[in-house]
Design a protein around this motif. Structure first.
Motif, short mmCIF file in Angstrom:
data_model
loop_
_atom_site.label_atom_id
_atom_site.label_comp_id
_atom_site.label_asym_id
_atom_site.label_seq_id
_atom_site.Cartn_x
_atom_site.Cartn_y
_atom_site.Cartn_z
N GLN A 47 44.08 44.06 40.75
CA GLN A 47 44.66 44.25 39.50
C GLN A 47 45.64 43.15 38.94
O GLN A 47 46.49 42.75 39.89
N GLY A 48 44.99 42.44 38.03
CA GLY A 48 45.85 41.25 37.75
C GLY A 48 46.57 41.46 36.33
O GLY A 48 46.08 42.32 35.42
N CYS A 49 47.52 40.51 35.96
CA CYS A 49 48.19 40.65 34.95
C CYS A 49 48.75 39.26 34.42
O CYS A 49 49.06 38.68 35.51
N GLY B 87 47.78 39.34 29.22
CA GLY B 87 46.77 40.10 29.94
C GLY B 87 47.20 41.18 30.83
O GLY B 87 48.06 40.88 31.64
N TRP B 88 46.44 42.21 30.70
CA TRP B 88 46.92 43.41 31.83
C TRP B 88 45.44 44.01 32.29
O TRP B 88 44.18 44.01 31.91
N ASP B 89 45.54 44.46 33.26
CA ASP B 89 44.32 45.34 33.82
C ASP B 89 43.07 44.22 34.19
O ASP B 89 42.15 44.60 34.03
N LEU B 90 43.39 43.13 34.63
CA LEU B 90 42.59 42.05 34.55
C LEU B 90 41.97 42.08 36.06
O LEU B 90 42.40 42.83 37.01
N HIS B 91 40.97 41.37 36.44
CA HIS B 91 39.98 41.62 37.85
C HIS B 91 39.89 40.43 38.44
O HIS B 91 39.02 39.56 38.30
N PRO B 92 41.06 39.63 38.88
CA PRO B 92 40.99 38.28 39.36
C PRO B 92 40.25 38.36 40.92
O PRO B 92 40.17 39.40 41.49
N GLY B 93 39.29 37.32 40.84
CA GLY B 93 38.36 37.13 42.04
C GLY B 93 36.93 37.86 41.86
O GLY B 93 35.92 37.67 42.33
N GLY B 94 36.65 38.24 40.52
CA GLY B 94 35.48 38.84 40.16
C GLY B 94 34.53 37.95 39.35
O GLY B 94 35.02 36.67 39.12
N GLY B 95 33.56 38.23 39.07
CA GLY B 95 32.52 37.20 38.35
C GLY B 95 32.90 36.93 37.20
O GLY B 95 33.69 37.81 36.48
N PRO B 96 32.44 36.06 36.33
CA PRO B 96 32.76 35.98 34.73
C PRO B 96 32.19 37.00 33.91
O PRO B 96 30.96 37.49 34.61
N ASN B 97 32.96 37.29 33.01
CA ASN B 97 32.33 38.43 31.91
C ASN B 97 31.47 37.72 30.84
O ASN B 97 31.70 36.39 30.50
N PRO B 98 30.45 38.63 30.33
CA PRO B 98 29.74 38.07 29.30
C PRO B 98 30.47 37.33 27.94
O PRO B 98 29.89 36.36 27.52
N ASP B 99 31.59 37.72 27.79
CA ASP B 99 32.53 37.14 26.60
C ASP B 99 33.59 36.23 26.98
O ASP B 99 34.33 35.84 26.26
N ASP B 100 33.52 35.66 28.40
CA ASP B 100 34.53 34.64 28.87
C ASP B 100 34.40 33.36 28.04
O ASP B 100 33.17 32.87 27.83
N ALA B 101 35.13 32.67 27.96
CA ALA B 101 35.28 31.20 27.27
C ALA B 101 34.85 30.43 28.46
O ALA B 101 34.71 30.60 29.67
N SER B 102 34.74 29.02 28.19
CA SER B 102 34.22 28.16 29.02
C SER B 102 35.26 28.07 30.56
O SER B 102 34.67 28.10 31.54
N GLY B 103 36.50 27.92 30.09
CA GLY B 103 37.36 27.67 31.36
C GLY B 103 37.61 28.90 32.20
O GLY B 103 37.73 28.74 33.46
N GLU B 104 37.32 30.03 31.43
CA GLU B 104 37.60 31.09 32.28
C GLU B 104 36.21 31.40 33.50
O GLU B 104 36.27 31.97 34.59
N VAL B 105 34.99 30.88 32.55
CA VAL B 105 33.76 30.93 33.47
C VAL B 105 34.02 30.24 34.59
O VAL B 105 33.52 30.46 35.85
N LEU B 106 34.66 28.79 34.58
CA LEU B 106 34.55 27.85 35.69
C LEU B 106 35.48 28.64 36.72
O LEU B 106 35.19 28.75 38.06
N ALA B 107 36.82 29.13 36.23
CA ALA B 107 37.57 29.50 37.26
C ALA B 107 37.11 30.91 37.91
O ALA B 107 37.20 30.81 39.25
N SER B 108 36.41 31.57 37.24
CA SER B 108 35.92 32.98 37.97
C SER B 108 34.94 32.30 38.96
O SER B 108 34.46 33.07 40.05
N TYR B 109 34.01 31.48 38.80
CA TYR B 109 33.19 31.03 39.71
C TYR B 109 33.62 30.05 40.77
O TYR B 109 33.56 30.55 42.02
#
Length: 323
Positions: free
Chosen positions: A248-250, A259-281
């Motif tokens: 559980q991330g915030c 941001g609250w109830d985030l899920h660090p270490g999970g895969g990218p979500n369909p509505d993620d922006a470019s930077g978050e896609v890269l970080a999630s990967y």
């Protein structure tokens, strides 16, 4: 074989590697387009063998069919399954099809462990210098923080301040001699202590880029009142590795929850922006590294997380859940 599972009943994750079983099911009428949990080709791309992937790819109407915003090839790249990715590309999957946040499977692979997985077409620019830098740091940081057992751990990654400033902001006091003697027992048997008592003790460590506040046995560093004080004029990422429900991330920025109830270490979500896609990967399956990277912390070893910290301190008695 037609049933509510579309011919795929009793398929475990390992079953997608069994080429003969998959062929038998298909011959008996299993639907190559549908499984009770989604598309068979997407599952095989992640959990299967190249032979099963190729078998299914030959039978589907569209090898680039979308499920939750991604293709099977994207899933193979994201899951670090290069042989499955090659099988899909050989079957006609498009490595350069833009998907989440404008990223394609091919471009995403450039930031991963197999950057030469696909031939780059003319006109494809690849990664920017900032993205190449992020990818290098991602590989370094995940290596430093690899294999940490984080179940039950609380963490706050704070940008731009050291341990001394963090202690001052929290109005914390150094752990006393008796508390330090009890810490070893607390680390061995945290549930033997009263919840309020054990949650008051935290570790604080200065690292390149800021500091890490940690509690190996509890969620105290990620409580809103703690993060509000730590994030004044800066940003911090809080993590609680909940053994019951997962990570559980915030995010707190300048005292305000972002941001609250985030899920660090999970895969990218369909509505993620470019930077978050890269970080999630880059930080998939490594919530601790993701949290540190978000705050720009550049740890050179794991002791700020695994211990011992620079100092143990006691939080003052107050409602740390209040923002």
């Amino acid at each position: 074989m037609t049933d509510r599972h579309h011919g795929w009943s009793d398929m475990g994750w390992e079953s997608w590697k069994d080429h003969e079983d998959v062929r038998r099911r298909l011959a008996q009428g299993a639907d190559p387009e549908e499984w009770s949990g989604g598309r068979p080709l997407h599952r095989a791309a992640v959990f299967g063998s190249p032979e099963v992937v190729a078998e299914l790819a030959r039978r589907v109407a569209d090898v680039d069919a979308i499920e939750y915003g991604t293709t099977a090839l994207w899933e193979a790249v994201l899951s670090n399954q290069p042989d499955n990715a090659r099988a899909l590309a050989s079957a006609g999957a498009d490595p350069w099809l833009p998907l989440i946040g404008g990223w394609s499977p091919g471009r995403l692979s450039l930031a991963g462990p197999t950057p030469h997985l696909f031939a780059m077409p003319e006109g494809e620019l690849g990664l920017s210098e900032a993205e190449r830098t992020a990818a290098r740091e991602g590989r370094r940081l995940t290596s430093v923080l690899e294999g940490i057992h984080d179940d039950g751990m609380g963490l706050a990654c704070v940008a731009g301040i050291d341990a001394e400033e963090a202690v001052r902001r929290l109005e914390a006091t150094p752990a006393g001699a008796q508390e330090l003697e009890e810490l070893e027992e607390l680390l061995e048997e945290p549930w033997a202590y009263e919840g309020d008592e054990s949650l008051e003790i935290i570790g604080v460590t200065t690292v390149p880029g800021g500091c890490v506040v940690t509690q190996p046995w509890g969620y105290a560093p990620s409580m809103p009142g703690v993060l509000k004080r730590l994030s004044a004029g800066t940003v911090c990422y809080g993590l609680y590795a909940n053994p019951k429900s997962g990570n559980q991330g915030c995010i707190f920025r300048d005292g305000v929850v972002e941001g609250w109830d985030l899920h660090p270490g999970g895969g990218p979500n369909p509505d993620d922006a470019s930077g978050e896609v890269l970080a999630s990967y880059l930080y998939r399956y490594n919530a601790v590294a993701y949290s540190c990277a978000f705050a720009g912390l550049r740890l050179t070893d794991a002791h700020a997380v695994t211990g011992p910290p620079d100092r143990w301190v006691r939080l003052p008695q107050r409602d740390h859940w209040a923002q």
